[in-house]
Design a protein around this motif. Structure first.
Motif, mmCIF file in Angstrom:
data_model
loop_
_atom_site.group_PDB
_atom_site.id
_atom_site.type_symbol
_atom_site.label_atom_id
_atom_site.label_comp_id
_atom_site.label_asym_id
_atom_site.label_seq_id
_atom_site.Cartn_x
_atom_site.Cartn_y
_atom_site.Cartn_z
ATOM 1 N N LEU A 1 0.834 -1.204 0.000
ATOM 2 C CA LEU A 1 0.000 0.000 0.000
ATOM 3 C C LEU A 1 0.867 1.253 0.000
ATOM 4 C CD1 LEU A 1 -2.465 1.882 0.542
ATOM 5 C CD2 LEU A 1 -2.264 1.230 2.951
ATOM 6 N N LEU A 2 1.831 1.307 0.903
ATOM 7 C CA LEU A 2 2.669 2.498 1.005
ATOM 8 C C LEU A 2 3.484 2.729 -0.263
ATOM 9 C CD1 LEU A 2 3.807 2.198 4.725
ATOM 10 C CD2 LEU A 2 1.946 3.581 3.784
ATOM 11 N N MET A 3 3.945 1.663 -0.907
ATOM 12 C CA MET A 3 4.682 1.811 -2.162
ATOM 13 C C MET A 3 3.791 2.397 -3.261
ATOM 14 S SD MET A 3 7.820 1.150 -1.745
ATOM 15 C CE MET A 3 8.365 1.027 -3.441
ATOM 16 N N HIS A 4 2.530 1.963 -3.306
ATOM 17 C CA HIS A 4 1.592 2.510 -4.295
ATOM 18 C C HIS A 4 1.344 3.995 -4.040
ATOM 19 C CE1 HIS A 4 0.576 -1.075 -6.541
ATOM 20 N NE2 HIS A 4 0.344 -1.743 -5.423
ATOM 21 N N VAL A 5 1.218 4.360 -2.767
ATOM 22 C CA VAL A 5 0.963 5.764 -2.432
ATOM 23 C C VAL A 5 2.187 6.620 -2.762
ATOM 24 C CG1 VAL A 5 0.434 7.387 -0.571
ATOM 25 C CG2 VAL A 5 -0.750 5.183 -0.678
ATOM 26 N N VAL A 6 3.383 6.107 -2.483
ATOM 27 C CA VAL A 6 4.602 6.841 -2.824
ATOM 28 C C VAL A 6 4.683 7.066 -4.327
ATOM 29 C CG1 VAL A 6 7.127 6.641 -2.938
ATOM 30 C CG2 VAL A 6 5.926 6.161 -0.796
ATOM 31 N N ALA A 7 4.294 6.044 -5.103
ATOM 32 C CA ALA A 7 4.369 6.146 -6.564
ATOM 33 C C ALA A 7 3.355 7.145 -7.121
ATOM 34 C CB ALA A 7 4.140 4.775 -7.197
ATOM 35 N N GLU A 8 2.192 7.257 -6.452
ATOM 36 C CA GLU A 8 1.147 8.158 -6.948
ATOM 37 C C GLU A 8 0.437 8.820 -5.765
ATOM 38 O OE1 GLU A 8 -2.306 8.021 -10.407
ATOM 39 O OE2 GLU A 8 -1.308 6.176 -9.794
ATOM 40 N N PRO A 9 1.108 9.743 -5.083
ATOM 41 C CA PRO A 9 0.547 10.329 -3.860
ATOM 42 C C PRO A 9 -0.764 11.084 -4.065
ATOM 43 C CG PRO A 9 2.550 11.475 -4.522
ATOM 44 C CD PRO A 9 2.440 10.268 -5.381
ATOM 45 N N SER A 10 -1.033 11.574 -5.255
ATOM 46 C CA SER A 10 -2.284 12.295 -5.495
ATOM 47 C C SER A 10 -3.501 11.374 -5.357
ATOM 48 C CB SER A 10 -2.277 12.946 -6.877
ATOM 49 O OG SER A 10 -2.190 11.955 -7.886
ATOM 50 N N GLY B 1 -3.539 9.023 -3.037
ATOM 51 C CA GLY B 1 -3.240 8.379 -1.760
ATOM 52 C C GLY B 1 -4.452 7.857 -1.016
ATOM 53 N N PHE B 2 -5.486 8.694 -0.879
ATOM 54 C CA PHE B 2 -6.635 8.272 -0.081
ATOM 55 C C PHE B 2 -7.490 7.241 -0.816
ATOM 56 C CE2 PHE B 2 -5.620 12.336 2.016
ATOM 57 C CZ PHE B 2 -5.393 11.831 3.277
ATOM 58 N N ALA B 3 -7.591 7.349 -2.121
ATOM 59 C CA ALA B 3 -8.326 6.338 -2.889
ATOM 60 C C ALA B 3 -7.618 4.988 -2.779
ATOM 61 C CB ALA B 3 -8.438 6.762 -4.355
ATOM 62 N N THR B 4 -6.285 5.000 -2.866
ATOM 63 C CA THR B 4 -5.508 3.762 -2.721
ATOM 64 C C THR B 4 -5.664 3.194 -1.324
ATOM 65 O OG1 THR B 4 -3.913 4.590 -4.334
ATOM 66 C CG2 THR B 4 -3.195 2.780 -2.932
ATOM 67 N N LEU B 5 -5.636 4.059 -0.322
ATOM 68 C CA LEU B 5 -5.812 3.638 1.069
ATOM 69 C C LEU B 5 -7.155 2.954 1.267
ATOM 70 C CD1 LEU B 5 -4.946 3.831 4.137
ATOM 71 C CD2 LEU B 5 -6.245 5.971 4.176
ATOM 72 N N VAL B 6 -8.215 3.567 0.767
ATOM 73 C CA VAL B 6 -9.565 3.022 0.939
ATOM 74 C C VAL B 6 -9.702 1.664 0.240
ATOM 75 C CG1 VAL B 6 -11.970 3.402 0.238
ATOM 76 C CG2 VAL B 6 -10.700 5.211 1.390
ATOM 77 N N ASP B 7 -9.057 1.518 -0.914
ATOM 78 C CA ASP B 7 -9.097 0.231 -1.605
ATOM 79 C C ASP B 7 -8.366 -0.857 -0.828
ATOM 80 O OD1 ASP B 7 -10.571 1.172 -3.744
ATOM 81 O OD2 ASP B 7 -8.818 1.587 -4.996
ATOM 82 N N ALA B 8 -7.279 -0.492 -0.158
ATOM 83 C CA ALA B 8 -6.423 -1.486 0.497
ATOM 84 C C ALA B 8 -6.850 -1.836 1.921
ATOM 85 C CB ALA B 8 -4.980 -0.984 0.513
ATOM 86 N N LEU B 9 -7.496 -0.918 2.634
ATOM 87 C CA LEU B 9 -7.776 -1.146 4.056
ATOM 88 C C LEU B 9 -8.615 -2.393 4.356
ATOM 89 C CD1 LEU B 9 -8.249 2.382 5.669
ATOM 90 C CD2 LEU B 9 -6.545 0.646 6.239
ATOM 91 N N PRO C 1 -9.942 9.224 11.883
ATOM 92 C CA PRO C 1 -9.933 10.616 11.426
ATOM 93 C C PRO C 1 -8.618 10.976 10.742
ATOM 94 C CG PRO C 1 -9.577 10.530 13.781
ATOM 95 C CD PRO C 1 -9.835 9.116 13.336
ATOM 96 N N VAL C 2 -8.725 11.829 9.717
ATOM 97 C CA VAL C 2 -7.545 12.389 9.040
ATOM 98 C C VAL C 2 -7.707 13.898 9.127
ATOM 99 C CG1 VAL C 2 -6.116 12.332 6.965
ATOM 100 C CG2 VAL C 2 -7.654 10.412 7.456
ATOM 101 N N ILE D 1 -1.114 3.561 9.788
ATOM 102 C CA ILE D 1 -1.064 3.492 8.327
ATOM 103 C C ILE D 1 -1.732 4.724 7.715
ATOM 104 C CG2 ILE D 1 -1.932 2.227 6.313
ATOM 105 C CD1 ILE D 1 -1.517 -0.354 8.002
ATOM 106 N N VAL D 2 -2.904 5.092 8.247
ATOM 107 C CA VAL D 2 -3.619 6.271 7.753
ATOM 108 C C VAL D 2 -2.768 7.525 7.932
ATOM 109 C CG1 VAL D 2 -5.597 7.781 8.203
ATOM 110 C CG2 VAL D 2 -5.934 5.310 8.035
ATOM 111 N N ASP D 3 -2.092 7.627 9.064
ATOM 112 C CA ASP D 3 -1.249 8.797 9.333
ATOM 113 C C ASP D 3 -0.112 8.910 8.307
ATOM 114 O OD1 ASP D 3 -0.508 11.067 10.923
ATOM 115 O OD2 ASP D 3 1.136 9.877 11.721
ATOM 116 N N VAL D 4 0.536 7.783 7.997
ATOM 117 C CA VAL D 4 1.625 7.796 7.009
ATOM 118 C C VAL D 4 1.087 8.177 5.633
ATOM 119 C CG1 VAL D 4 3.341 6.386 5.808
ATOM 120 C CG2 VAL D 4 3.053 6.154 8.276
#
Length: 200
Positions: free
Chosen positions: A90-99, A101-109, A160-161, A189-192
């Motif tokens: 998850l974190l690698m995907h967010v690093v690759a495309e941070p814009s 980030g939250f959509a990737t997070l929601v898919d992975a959680l 919360p974020v 994870i959400v914080d990162v």
């Protein structure tokens, strides 16, 4: 069939071995054990097991209920494959495309938390939703800190974020309420992810 079992047992030498032996006698292959807490003379452990053939959570609970001093707090199907590292993925995907980030997070959680779905909510509206999220969902009010709660139909984790003005809801229909160790892990994870997404 992959199942997760949450077991409360006496915290004494041999206690974990007794549960493992009973699971083995029932034909379960233990793939992973996670200690969630140890206090007041008891331990709470999550077992990820491979169960031969089709079995319902109620059948598993019935088969394990005979162990003295052991309480089965939950049995539910899981997609979490032991030995994998989905949080790092998850974190690698967010690093690759941070814009994203939250959509990737929601898919992975859901996969990270042994849940069915998740959504990100801002101003009372769903901004991002995982694939299995219901088409209509009345989000609870954003909490000041990460919590777990019993919803109408699901067990919920609210994360919360504050920096992004939103909160993430994670839901599972089966199994127990999210343990505080699960909530703390998800909150980190959400914080990162929020810090990485803020750089976009």
């Amino acid at each position: 069939m992959l199942l997760r079992l949450r077991v409360s047992l006496p915290d004494r030498p041999g206690g974990l071995g007794q549960v493992a032996k009973s699971l083995g006698a029932l034909g379960a292959d233990i793939l992973q054990v996670t200690v969630l807490e140890r206090e007041a003379g008891r331990a709470v452990d999550d077992f990820t097991v491979s169960w031969p053939g089709p079995v319902t959570p109620a059948q598993v609970r019935e088969r394990l209920s005979s162990m003295p001093g052991v309480r089965i707090e939950g049995v539910w199907p899981t997609r979490d494959v032991p030995g994998s590292a989905p949080d790092y993925d998850l974190l690698m995907h967010v690093v690759a495309e941070p814009s994203r980030g939250f959509a990737t997070l929601v898919d992975a959680l859901p996969g990270l938390c042994g849940a069915e779905w998740s959504v990100a909510v801002a101003d009372g509206a769903v901004r991002h939703a995982s694939l299995a999220a219901p088409p209509e969902f009345e989000p609870p009010e954003a909490p000041p800190r990460a919590i777990s709660m019993e919803g109408k139909e699901h067990r919920l984790m609210l994360l919360p974020v504050l920096t992004a003005g939103l909160h993430v809801v994670v839901a599972r229909a089966e199994g127990p309420v999210f343990h505080r160790a699960e909530v703390e892990r998800a909150a980190r994870i959400v914080d990162v992810v929020s810090k990485l997404a803020a750089r976009a």
